[in-house]
Structure formats: C-alpha cells, structure tokens
Design a protein around this motif. Sequence first.
Motif, PDB file in Angstrom:
ATOM      1  N   UNK A 124      -6.865 -42.731 -26.304  1.00 45.15           N
ATOM      2  CA  UNK A 124      -6.912 -41.387 -25.744  1.00 45.15           C
ATOM      3  C   UNK A 124      -5.547 -40.722 -25.608  1.00 45.15           C
ATOM      4  N   UNK A 125      -5.567 -39.506 -25.050  1.00 44.63           N
ATOM      5  CA  UNK A 125      -4.359 -38.699 -24.852  1.00 44.63           C
ATOM      6  C   UNK A 125      -4.353 -38.140 -23.429  1.00 44.63           C
ATOM      7  N   UNK A 126      -3.159 -37.773 -22.899  1.00 38.23           N
ATOM      8  CA  UNK A 126      -3.114 -37.173 -21.558  1.00 38.23           C
ATOM      9  C   UNK A 126      -3.980 -35.921 -21.489  1.00 38.23           C
ATOM     10  N   UNK A 127      -4.742 -35.788 -20.410  1.00 37.09           N
ATOM     11  CA  UNK A 127      -5.670 -34.662 -20.250  1.00 37.09           C
ATOM     12  C   UNK A 127      -5.516 -34.110 -18.834  1.00 37.09           C
ATOM     13  N   UNK A 128      -5.174 -32.805 -18.749  1.00 40.07           N
ATOM     14  CA  UNK A 128      -5.012 -32.167 -17.444  1.00 40.07           C
ATOM     15  C   UNK A 128      -6.158 -31.206 -17.154  1.00 40.07           C
ATOM     16  N   UNK A 129      -7.165 -31.234 -18.015  1.00 45.34           N
ATOM     17  CA  UNK A 129      -8.317 -30.362 -17.811  1.00 45.34           C
ATOM     18  C   UNK A 129      -9.419 -31.070 -17.041  1.00 45.34           C
ATOM     19  N   UNK A 130      -9.268 -31.133 -15.735  1.00 47.33           N
ATOM     20  CA  UNK A 130     -10.314 -31.753 -14.922  1.00 47.33           C
ATOM     21  C   UNK A 130     -10.274 -31.197 -13.501  1.00 47.33           C
ATOM     22  N   UNK A 131     -11.418 -31.248 -12.855  1.00 44.92           N
ATOM     23  CA  UNK A 131     -11.509 -30.903 -11.433  1.00 44.92           C
ATOM     24  C   UNK A 131     -11.433 -32.201 -10.641  1.00 44.92           C
TER      25      UNK A 131
ATOM     26  N   UNK B 216     -16.656 -32.848 -24.890  1.00 42.47           N
ATOM     27  CA  UNK B 216     -16.677 -34.083 -25.683  1.00 42.47           C
ATOM     28  C   UNK B 216     -15.668 -35.107 -25.169  1.00 42.47           C
ATOM     29  N   UNK B 217     -15.139 -34.896 -23.964  1.00 38.32           N
ATOM     30  CA  UNK B 217     -14.100 -35.776 -23.432  1.00 38.32           C
ATOM     31  C   UNK B 217     -14.696 -36.816 -22.492  1.00 38.32           C
ATOM     32  N   UNK B 218     -14.234 -38.041 -22.641  1.00 37.69           N
ATOM     33  CA  UNK B 218     -14.617 -39.131 -21.752  1.00 37.69           C
ATOM     34  C   UNK B 218     -13.357 -39.776 -21.179  1.00 37.69           C
TER      35      UNK B 218
ATOM     36  N   UNK C 184     -10.597 -39.566 -24.075  1.00 37.64           N
ATOM     37  CA  UNK C 184     -10.840 -39.821 -25.492  1.00 37.64           C
ATOM     38  C   UNK C 184     -12.185 -39.206 -25.863  1.00 37.64           C
ATOM     39  N   UNK C 185     -12.527 -39.262 -27.131  1.00 32.79           N
ATOM     40  CA  UNK C 185     -13.820 -38.743 -27.565  1.00 32.79           C
ATOM     41  C   UNK C 185     -14.925 -39.677 -27.088  1.00 32.79           C
TER      42      UNK C 185
ATOM     43  N   UNK D 149     -19.691 -45.224 -27.671  1.00 31.52           N
ATOM     44  CA  UNK D 149     -20.316 -46.299 -26.893  1.00 31.52           C
ATOM     45  C   UNK D 149     -19.344 -47.015 -25.957  1.00 31.52           C
ATOM     46  N   UNK D 150     -18.040 -46.971 -26.300  1.00 31.84           N
ATOM     47  CA  UNK D 150     -17.039 -47.622 -25.444  1.00 31.84           C
ATOM     48  C   UNK D 150     -16.717 -46.795 -24.210  1.00 31.84           C
ATOM     49  N   UNK D 151     -16.736 -45.467 -24.341  1.00 28.25           N
ATOM     50  CA  UNK D 151     -16.437 -44.562 -23.232  1.00 28.25           C
ATOM     51  C   UNK D 151     -17.450 -43.427 -23.260  1.00 28.25           C
ATOM     52  N   UNK D 152     -18.291 -43.356 -22.245  1.00 29.56           N
ATOM     53  CA  UNK D 152     -19.416 -42.428 -22.274  1.00 29.56           C
ATOM     54  C   UNK D 152     -19.329 -41.300 -21.250  1.00 29.56           C
ATOM     55  N   UNK D 153     -18.525 -41.452 -20.229  1.00 36.10           N
ATOM     56  CA  UNK D 153     -18.569 -40.488 -19.129  1.00 36.10           C
ATOM     57  C   UNK D 153     -17.226 -39.810 -18.891  1.00 36.10           C
TER      58      UNK D 153
END
Length: 334
Positions: free
Chosen positions: A108-115, A136-138, A159-160, A163-167
């Motif tokens: 994955x990559x750093x993600x600042x788009x979250x509440x 599409x981010x988990x 990451x996208x 099956x390894x990362x779903x939520x």
Amino acid sequence: MNDNDARKIPCEVVQDLIPLYADNLVSETTREIIDEHVARCTSCAKAVNEAKDSLKENFDCESVNYEGKDVDYLRKVRTSSHKKIIAGVCITLCLTLIFAGIKLFVYGSPDYGYTMSIVSDSAGKYQVRGTLTGSAASFSRYKVKATEDGGEELIVYSCLTSPLNRTGGFSIGCSVNGKYLDVNGTRIMADGTIYNAALAQQLFEAAHPYIGDMPANNDLAFALGISKNASAYANKLHTENEPYGWEFVFKEAGDIKKQEEITRKMELYAPVLLALVDNCDEIMWSFADDLESAPDKPEYKVTSEDASKLLGADVKAYAESPDKVMELLHQLGL
C-alpha cells in the motif's frame, strides 16, 4: 629415391609453416613450395594431414567460409544472444508485475483520505478509529514516523481491495512517545491536549497584515469556515479611521434563533480574525437582507482589547506560529 634426396628445403622450415599452410594463410608461392615438398616427403605430408584433421575437429560444428558466404557460427551466436535478451526482458517484466502487485494489494501507500475519531483508553494511551473514504481503498498497515522537531506522526497506509485486505475501517492503538503525535491533521500533545493542527496551519498561512486586502480577508474567513458554519454574509470594511474594523452582514434578518446561534459562533471566530489580520482591531456583525439595509451602527462588536481579556494574553501574539494558532483554537474550543 629416399626422403633426404627429395627435400629441397629443410623439414624444420616446412613444419614451422604447416599450421598456416593447413589454415590457408600462406602466400601462393609458399604454398607451391610446400606442395612440392610434401609430395616427396612422407613425414611432412603426415604432419600436414594431422594439422588439417585437427582444424576439422575444432570447427566441426561450424561452417566457416572466408570467401563471404554465411557463417553459421556467428548466426548461432546471434540467435543465442537474442534468446538471452528476450528471456531477460520477460524476467524483468514478471518481477515488475510481482512488485507492483505487492505494492498495490499488500504493501500500500500513505493515505490521508479518511475520517476518524480519537478515544483515550487510559493515561497516555489512545485508540484511533477511522474509515478510509476511497471506494476501492482497504486498510493495509500503519507506521509511526519521527519528526525533525521531536514529535511523531502516525501514517495510515491503504491498498486496493483484495482477499488479503477487504475493509477500509481500522482501529489503531497508540501513545505519545515524543513531544506530540500527529494523526491526519490532529495533534495529541504529551500532556493529553488535542489540537486541530491542520486548521491551525491553514489559518497561519492565511494570516495577513492589512484589513483592506479583501481577497486575503476572504481566504482567512474561508479557512475558518464562517459561511459554512455560521451563514452566508456580505463584507463591510471600516477603514476610514482607526481602529480599523471588519463587519459581517449576515442575511438572517428575520430569524432570531439563527441570529443567536451565529452570534455565539462569531464571538469565538472574532479573536481568531483579530489575531491573524495585523491591523484589524474590531470585528463586527449585524443582520440584514443586504448591505443597503444594514444598520449604520453594527449590532455586535469584539475588539482586540476584548479578545485579549478573554484569552489572558495579547491576541496579536497568537499569530507568531502555527503552534500559537493551535493554542488559540484550543482556548476557544474550535
């Protein structure tokens, strides 16, 4: 006739030339002399035959023609090189796809788009609960990175979905091990105080020296969220004489309840505006349908002196740094 009688030149000289003779690398005159010699000398003839057999064994897989015809050996070398290049390209492509897949679906990559929300579990312990906003981010992982000024930053990676990362939801337990911990624009201090660091930085960058700069005024009011959190308004500047002032005319003339709500918010916003516009010493507001119908004398006013008394310090001093703006926001409960 015996062998010795047949030799016109010494055998030693002929045998020195036999490797070149067998490989067709001697002149025509030399060839004729050696031909005449080996026709009469059995020992040299035997040496010539052995030299030719040796050349034939060395090149028995190669058809080399020095006259300009196809050279099978070079063709085989070229074919082998092409195969190696193609194999190398395929291996490189496969490795690139594998690493890209790991990056996109696992690392994955750093993600600042979250509440998020921050809950204190116990002294010095916090639970950061959040949800990624990308469809599409988990959530994949997180790390805590040290900052140059002795603090830390919690970085969330996404990451996208696979099956390894779903939520996209996550819950991270953390603590403040340095001067502070930054979490997506929120700063948790070592003493447990929580600041809105992102808003403080934005406001600090919007600070300016002259109340007469209306575009800069609008940038500051937008960063503070006045129209969003209070109501739509028109601007009216009081710059004829000192103290200079900024009046907001809210279009809520007939709604008393809404006016009371706006007034409570403006009493908090006014010290911020006074701190960040250097030569502004009065923030005023009134209620009217438009500027033409606004009262000559504003209904409400907060001065720099009023704000300084409320804060217990010179309101203008809070414009010195983003940290001071954070402190100001915290004191006002913003």
